[in-house]
Design an enzyme around this catalytic site. Structure first.
Site, PDB file in Angstrom:
ATOM      1  N   ASP A 175      -7.916  -9.648   3.674  1.00 38.93           N
ATOM      2  CA  ASP A 175      -7.902  -8.384   4.498  1.00 38.93           C
ATOM      3  C   ASP A 175      -9.034  -8.347   5.715  1.00 38.93           C
ATOM      4  O   ASP A 175      -9.982  -7.765   5.409  1.00 38.93           O
ATOM      5  CB  ASP A 175      -7.995  -7.102   3.746  1.00 38.93           C
ATOM      6  CG  ASP A 175      -7.493  -5.753   4.599  1.00 38.93           C
ATOM      7  OD1 ASP A 175      -7.297  -6.109   5.569  1.00 38.93           O
ATOM      8  OD2 ASP A 175      -7.672  -4.818   4.004  1.00 38.93           O
ATOM      9  N   GLU A 182     -13.126  -2.742  11.706  1.00 42.60           N
ATOM     10  CA  GLU A 182     -13.016  -2.225  10.432  1.00 42.60           C
ATOM     11  C   GLU A 182     -13.964  -2.474   9.437  1.00 42.60           C
ATOM     12  O   GLU A 182     -14.484  -1.773   8.600  1.00 42.60           O
ATOM     13  CB  GLU A 182     -11.499  -2.383   9.638  1.00 42.60           C
ATOM     14  CG  GLU A 182     -11.557  -1.552   8.244  1.00 42.60           C
ATOM     15  CD  GLU A 182      -9.962  -1.968   7.612  1.00 42.60           C
ATOM     16  OE1 GLU A 182      -9.176  -2.206   8.414  1.00 42.60           O
ATOM     17  OE2 GLU A 182      -9.970  -1.249   6.493  1.00 42.60           O
ATOM     18  N   GLU A 202       0.779  -1.381  -0.077  1.00 38.14           N
ATOM     19  CA  GLU A 202      -0.316  -0.037   0.019  1.00 38.14           C
ATOM     20  C   GLU A 202       0.813   1.203  -0.090  1.00 38.14           C
ATOM     21  O   GLU A 202       0.547   2.145   0.761  1.00 38.14           O
ATOM     22  CB  GLU A 202      -0.864   0.114   1.301  1.00 38.14           C
ATOM     23  CG  GLU A 202      -1.865  -1.123   1.407  1.00 38.14           C
ATOM     24  CD  GLU A 202      -3.010  -0.949   2.227  1.00 38.14           C
ATOM     25  OE1 GLU A 202      -4.288  -1.368   1.949  1.00 38.14           O
ATOM     26  OE2 GLU A 202      -2.869  -0.649   3.326  1.00 38.14           O
TER      27      GLU A 202
HETATM   28  C1  BDP Z   1      -5.995  -2.639   5.850  1.00 37.37           C
HETATM   29  C2  BDP Z   1      -6.573  -1.165   6.083  1.00 37.37           C
HETATM   30  C3  BDP Z   1      -5.677  -0.218   6.266  1.00 37.37           C
HETATM   31  C4  BDP Z   1      -4.318  -0.734   6.884  1.00 37.37           C
HETATM   32  C5  BDP Z   1      -3.943  -2.046   6.067  1.00 37.37           C
HETATM   33  C6  BDP Z   1      -2.739  -2.864   6.724  1.00 37.37           C
HETATM   34  O1  BDP Z   1      -7.557  -0.626   5.573  1.00 37.37           O
HETATM   35  O2  BDP Z   1      -5.973   0.911   6.788  1.00 37.37           O
HETATM   36  O3  BDP Z   1      -3.252   0.058   6.680  1.00 37.37           O
HETATM   37  O4  BDP Z   1      -5.081  -2.907   6.162  1.00 37.37           O
HETATM   38  O5  BDP Z   1      -3.123  -3.869   7.471  1.00 37.37           O
HETATM   39  O6  BDP Z   1      -7.162  -3.456   6.014  1.00 37.37           O
HETATM   40  O7  BDP Z   1      -1.745  -2.200   6.819  1.00 37.37           O
END
Ligand code: BDP
Length: 715
Positions: free
Chosen positions: A379, A407, A306
């Site tokens: 996720d 989340e 990311e």
């Molecule tokens: C996702 C989230 C994000 C996190 C990412 C993570 O949306 O905000 O930074 O995982 O685990 O679920 O790094």
């Protein structure tokens, strides 16, 4: 932060005939009077002897004193000598008290386990809590207190316990500006610019006690999307102060670090892990940290995911990056938790990425590196299969990362008791060494030889008075700790404990409430993402349903359509051998089982298969009808939760009762929102109608598409 509520609490307490109002700020450590049935027994415990004077032992002693006084209403003494005491705490007591058999038990307790034994006496009950270390005594003390809070029989008590994982951590996704990524309980408790550390110290102590009470022994204080500033003097000093408050509770602090820190704050040309000056920079930085925090735990790293920097930026591997940090930490016994959540554009099925990047590196990581793997391959969805990385890296310690913050399960508005989901992961069989090779065993050191074992949960804690936004979200914090200590505990046992400690031991309250909790996660799955569907939520906020989202120039795997693939010909992601072939990342017989829709568990069928709308399910219903029933069941379950809860009026204080009632109302409304949005949207493809025996949707699709997530949906 929580002080202003005290006045209100006191006022209500003083009104006759009412159950005292409670804000939830004490969590499960309330220590309210126990009932008559156990009072006689517990009242014999009026005198504590503690061996030694370490800060940890002092915490144990004070906690027991506070608990006993609160629960029995009597004055408890601290005895300076062994004789004449009724509770004995400390290392080596079995020798002093000449207790046979305890030595062998202690041999199985390791560094943090404990023995609790009731040894009888002339004056009444006598209890010994002993261990190999003071930390073990602390955990034994809290375990004993928990029994008292649950009003359990203590006569003849004989308990031996040891934790299943060595490092049991919370991961706070807290940003240095005070916001919390995916946090739904207010701003960060750590990074508070409005109030000083000293001002907040009492709250940190509550936090520490709560964690110690369930055995959590580490905490990462900043977001995995790490701000490089965290490694500056200013923040190292702040970490040191937090470490100081947490130390007597046997909690170590850890830090998330940004892989590009050498370049960003160290002014180096770059952060290539194979360059000497970069390695040197980290070594010096680590030394600076240990100079301030001698028991610092180590680093958590999100790299090449990311948009975060990482070793791949320099053509290096995850192992190169992790090992560089591991070498710097090794002299101090620090560890690196290197995340396998790698989410970067690749064109291939996102669910396959972690396995593809990490499994080939098996055996290349240093022994103080632990690869941290999310429970599922994508996720933190309400239901995913377990990540195929578990079991696939025999020579690399792996740790499970669960998400405690909700989340994808309704934020802090929905009651979703997560242990049922976590147990599903723990108990999933990887088959890697034949049947019975569960994910739990593949991570706790029983299947593979590993120097370190660990587990992490993304915290749901914030500055809200009740810490977690929803009173029932406290249960998820509590339960994470309990499962990290012992993943074989049952979800209902843990829920029972928590309810007794947090609300009431009255079985007329506990039974229906536990029933609500135990069914809650499946309810969420049903009204959000049944049958293996996933990622149907709005792509940025992750709250409400937006299966229709189109965004120009967005990466395809940001969008729900990538995951549900609904079209005229059916729905679901084909991960079979004729699709993305993600099934092949699993061992046999799982790979074949998942590969065939006839044998694939139906609760995951659309995770692994794209099936026609009229596909016949095992119930005999068409896929479309089955989907409808699941969505309606989810909504119905929430309505039942509301009815069950409404009947419990009067069992607990009105303040918390009404708060939960209010949240359930929101959940019920949002469950309908999810059901209608998903079904009405999918119906445009299926062209089949919602079975007539089900109620009509309460929304209209076009109206639903206009709902924009904002804080009014949050509160
Ligand atoms: C996702 C989230 C994000 C996190 C990412 C993570 O949306 O905000 O930074 O995982 O685990 O679920 O790094």
């Amino acid at each position: 932060m929580r002080g202003k509520f005290l006045l209100l609490v006191l006022l209500v307490v003083s009104l006759p005939g009412l159950i005292s109002a409670e804000s939830g700020e004490k969590l499960w450590l309330r220590y309210v009077p126990v009932s008559e049935t156990v009072l006689d027994d517990y009242s014999t415990l009026d005198n504590i002897y503690a061996e030694g004077e370490s800060p940890v032992i002092n915490v144990a002693k004070e906690e027991l004193l506070r608990a006993l006084e609160g629960m029995t209403g009597m004055d408890v003494e601290i005895n300076k000598k062994l004789s004449g005491s009724s509770v004995y705490l400390g290392v080596g007591l079995h020798e002093k008290l000449e207790l046979p058999g305890i030595e062998e038990h202690l041999n199985t307790c390791g560094d943090e386990g404990f023995v609790i034994r009731e040894i009888g006496g002339e004056k009444g009950l006598r209890i010994v809590i002993t261990a190999n270390t003071d930390a073990g005594v602390l955990y034994g003390t809290f375990a004993f207190i928990r029994k008292l809070q649950n009003e359990e029989e203590i006569q003849g008590l004989d308990i031996v316990e040891a934790p299943k994982y060595q490092h049991r951590l919370l991961n706070h996704w807290d940003n240095l500006d005070g916001t919390v990524e995916r946090g739904y309980a207010g701003h960060s408790i750590w990074w508070n610019r409005e109030r000083s550390f000293d001002d907040l110290k009492e709250d940190y102590v509550v936090y520490a006690r709560a964690n110690a009470s369930v055995g959590i022994n580490g905490t990462v204080l900043n977001n995995v999307n790490a701000n490089p500033d965290v490694l500056t003097d200013e923040y190292i000093e702040k970490f040191a102060r937090f470490a100081e408050v947490l130390r007597p509770y046997n909690i170590k602090v850890y830090m998330s670090v940004n892989f590009s820190s050498p370049a960003i704050i160290g002014n180096l040309e770059d952060s290539d892990p194979l360059k000497d000056e970069v390695r040197e920079w980290w070594k010096n930085k680590v030394k600076e940290i240990y100079d301030e925090i001698p028991d610092f735990g180590g680093f958590l790293v999100k790299a090449n995911s990311e948009g975060q920097p990482g070793p791949q930026d320099y053509g290096r591997t995850h192992a190169d990056g992790a090992n560089m940090l591991a070498e710097a930490l090794e002299p101090y016994n620090g560890i690196v938790m290197w995340r396998a959540f790698v989410y970067a554009p690749s064109g291939d099925d996102r669910a396959k990425q972690a396995y593809k990047e990490f499994v080939p590196l098996d055996g290349e990581f240093h022994e103080n590196v632990i690869v941290q793997v999310k429970n599922g391959p994508v996720d933190f969805q309400p239901r995913e299969p377990f990540s195929p990385v578990f079991g696939a890296m025999e020579h690399t310690p792996l740790m499970i990362e669960f998400q405690i913050t909700q989340e994808y399960l309704g934020f802090s508005n929905h009651l979703a008791y997560l242990p049922t989901m976590q147990k599903e992961t723990f108990e999933s069989d990887t088959y890697v060494n034949g049947a019975g090779s569960t994910v739990a065993k593949a991570t706790d050191g029983s299947l593979f030889d590993q120097k370190h074992t660990a587990i992490a949960g993304v915290a749901n804690i914030g500055r809200d008075t009740n810490w977690t936004g929803h009173h029932f979200a406290q249960a998820n914090w509590f339960a994470f700790g309990r499962l990290a200590w012992d993943h074989t505990l049952r979800a209902d046992e843990i829920g029972r404990e928590w309810l007794g400690m947090t609300f009431s031991n009255d079985s007329a309250f506990v039974k229906p409430t536990l029933n609500i909790m135990m069914r809650s996660r499946e309810a969420v799955v049903n009204y959000m993402t049944p049958l293996g569907l996933h990622h149907l939520m709005g792509w940025s906020h992750h709250h409400g349903p937006e299966p229709w989202t189109e965004i120009e120039d967005a990466r395809p795997d940001w969008l729900p359509k990538y995951y549900h693939k609904a079209s005229k010909d059916g729905i679901g992601f084909d991960r079979s051998t004729s699709g993305s072939d993600a099934v092949s990342q699993y061992e046999e017989p799982l790979a074949s089982m998942y590969n065939n829709p006839q044998t694939c568990p139906e609760n995951l069928i659309l995770w692994f298969h794209h099936l026609p709308w009229n596909y016949t399910m095992s119930s005999g219903l068409s896929l479309w009808d089955e989907l409808c029933y699941h969505y309606y069941d989810g909504v119905e379950e929430v309505r039942l939760m509301q009815k069950k809860w409404d009947r419990l009026d009067g069992f607990i204080d009105a303040e918390r009762f009404e708060h939960v009632q209010h949240k359930l109302k929101i959940q019920s409304r949002e469950a309908e929102w999810w059901r209608d949005a998903c079904l009405l949207y999918f119906q445009t493809f299926s062209e089949m109608s919602i079975p007539p025996e089900l109620e009509r949707p309460v929304h209209d699709l076009e109206e639903l598409k206009k709902i924009k997530f904002d804080m009014t949906h949050h509160n």
